[in-house]
Design a protein around this motif. Structure first.
Motif, PDB file in Angstrom:
ATOM      1  N   ILE A 180      -1.789  -3.377   8.653  1.00  0.00           N
ATOM      2  CA  ILE A 180      -1.106  -2.549   7.676  1.00  0.00           C
ATOM      3  C   ILE A 180       0.085  -1.927   8.387  1.00  0.00           C
ATOM      4  CG2 ILE A 180      -1.295  -0.561   6.148  1.00  0.00           C
ATOM      5  CD1 ILE A 180      -4.502  -1.396   6.484  1.00  0.00           C
ATOM      6  N   ASN A 199      -5.938  -0.567   1.606  1.00  0.00           N
ATOM      7  CA  ASN A 199      -5.996  -0.789   3.056  1.00  0.00           C
ATOM      8  C   ASN A 199      -7.318  -1.427   3.461  1.00  0.00           C
ATOM      9  OD1 ASN A 199      -3.496   0.419   3.173  1.00  0.00           O
ATOM     10  ND2 ASN A 199      -4.232   2.335   4.050  1.00  0.00           N
ATOM     11  N   THR A 222      -7.403  -5.043   2.312  1.00  0.00           N
ATOM     12  CA  THR A 222      -6.560  -5.881   3.175  1.00  0.00           C
ATOM     13  C   THR A 222      -7.322  -6.299   4.426  1.00  0.00           C
ATOM     14  OG1 THR A 222      -4.532  -4.825   2.366  1.00  0.00           O
ATOM     15  CG2 THR A 222      -4.420  -5.917   4.515  1.00  0.00           C
ATOM     16  N   GLN A 223      -7.948  -5.361   5.076  1.00  0.00           N
ATOM     17  CA  GLN A 223      -8.622  -5.666   6.334  1.00  0.00           C
ATOM     18  C   GLN A 223      -9.875  -6.516   6.119  1.00  0.00           C
ATOM     19  OE1 GLN A 223      -8.845  -1.505   7.526  1.00  0.00           O
ATOM     20  NE2 GLN A 223      -7.286  -1.840   9.087  1.00  0.00           N
ATOM     21  N   SER A 251       0.854  -1.182   0.000  1.00  0.00           N
ATOM     22  CA  SER A 251       0.000   0.000   0.000  1.00  0.00           C
ATOM     23  C   SER A 251       0.897   1.240   0.000  1.00  0.00           C
ATOM     24  CB  SER A 251      -0.944  -0.048   1.202  1.00  0.00           C
ATOM     25  OG  SER A 251      -1.790   1.080   1.216  1.00  0.00           O
ATOM     26  N   ALA A 286       2.901  -0.222   4.277  1.00  0.00           N
ATOM     27  CA  ALA A 286       2.564   1.123   3.791  1.00  0.00           C
ATOM     28  C   ALA A 286       3.861   1.917   3.681  1.00  0.00           C
ATOM     29  CB  ALA A 286       1.579   1.809   4.734  1.00  0.00           C
ATOM     30  N   THR A 303      -1.794   7.761   1.870  1.00  0.00           N
ATOM     31  CA  THR A 303      -3.226   7.978   2.050  1.00  0.00           C
ATOM     32  C   THR A 303      -3.469   9.356   2.664  1.00  0.00           C
ATOM     33  OG1 THR A 303      -3.023   6.732   4.117  1.00  0.00           O
ATOM     34  CG2 THR A 303      -3.895   5.560   2.202  1.00  0.00           C
ATOM     35  N   LYS A 335      -4.822   3.800  -2.731  1.00  0.00           N
ATOM     36  CA  LYS A 335      -4.114   3.104  -1.657  1.00  0.00           C
ATOM     37  C   LYS A 335      -4.985   2.957  -0.407  1.00  0.00           C
ATOM     38  CE  LYS A 335      -0.190   2.228  -3.663  1.00  0.00           C
ATOM     39  NZ  LYS A 335       0.263   0.833  -3.889  1.00  0.00           N
TER      40      LYS A 335
END
Length: 261
Positions: free
Chosen positions: A252, A164, A167-168, A144, A185, A148, A160
């Motif tokens: 992250i 995130n 991903t979660q 990522s 990140a 952000t 990006k």
């Protein structure tokens, strides 16, 4: 630092493997025992493959466009056909094409940023799931960005931020299937000049000035007041990809000298 045999017996797919962080991740993973599937749309990805093979590791390269779902499927299919499984996917494709105030972006330029920095990761996560579900195990590491929060690249920042969230959410949805999903990140990173430019049209004087403003912001926001080295970005990616991080998912990890983004 190389950890011998950390990825012994593992098959790792690395996207954006032709240069920069992707090539570095692939080369070090190979030195640590992984079999590599190197994915990029640039022809020079074959040079990464040749270097890894010359060092005695197993590798194939796949040239495809990951801004399309068909390209992502092509890459994962090639990996399974060559090695029978996919243990680790490192989603490394992305990068701001242009840097300018948001009001100065044209609509097609906004679309291009999202296609470049969100869709390849989204598509590859989708395309790799059948193989990982079948084997009841797998790790996805998304690259990522701490950008952000940043200036002169709002569409990239939005892309990006999407990674995130992906991903979660994906980590929560597939934990019971034995699949871990994590991300780094990165902040600003020193790298050799790109052999395939991020913006083929080049930057005019105004765009260069806007980029300089973004670079100054990145450096000033980092506690360490400097860019990372390539090795400083490669190491966290491979840690998260390894069994050392077996109880880490949905996380992250900022790798940006203290700037959390």
């Amino acid at each position: 630092m190389v950890f011998a045999d950390r990825f012994a017996g593992k098959v790792m797919v690395v996207t954006g493997a032709a240069q920069g962080i992707g090539a570095g991740v692939a080369s070090r993973a190979a030195a640590e025992g992984a079999s590599l599937v190197l994915v990029d749309r640039a022809e020079i990805v074959t040079e990464t493959e040749a270097a890894i093979r010359a060092a005695g590791a197993a590798a194939i390269s796949v040239q495809c466009d990951l801004e399309t779902h068909a390209g992502a499927v092509q890459a994962m299919t090639a990996a399974v056909e060559a090695f029978g499984r996919i243990d680790v996917l490192v989603n490394n494709v992305g990068g701001a094409i242009r840097m300018r105030p948001f009001a100065e972006f044209e609509p097609d330029q906004i679309d291009a940023e999202i296609r470049r920095s969100l869709m390849p990761t989204l598509y590859c996560c989708h395309a790799v799931l059948p193989a990982m579900i079948k084997q009841a195990r797998g790790t996805i590491v998304n690259v990522s960005s701490n950008a952000t929060r940043g200036i002169r690249r709002v569409p990239y920042s939005a892309a990006k931020g999407g990674i995130n969230a992906l991903t979660q959410s994906l980590a929560m949805e597939y934990a019971e299937a034995g699949i871990r999903v994590v991300a780094t990140a990165p902040g600003g990173t020193e790298a050799p000049p790109r052999r395939v430019p991020r913006n083929a049209a080049g930057d005019n004087a105004q765009e260069q000035a806007w980029m300089a403003e973004a670079v100054a912001q990145v450096t000033s926001s980092a506690f360490m007041r400097r860019y990372a080295t390539l090795d400083e970005q490669i190491a966290p990616i491979l840690f998260l990809a390894s069994d050392e991080a077996s109880y880490v998912t949905g996380s992250i990890l900022p790798v940006a000298g203290g700037d959390l983004g």
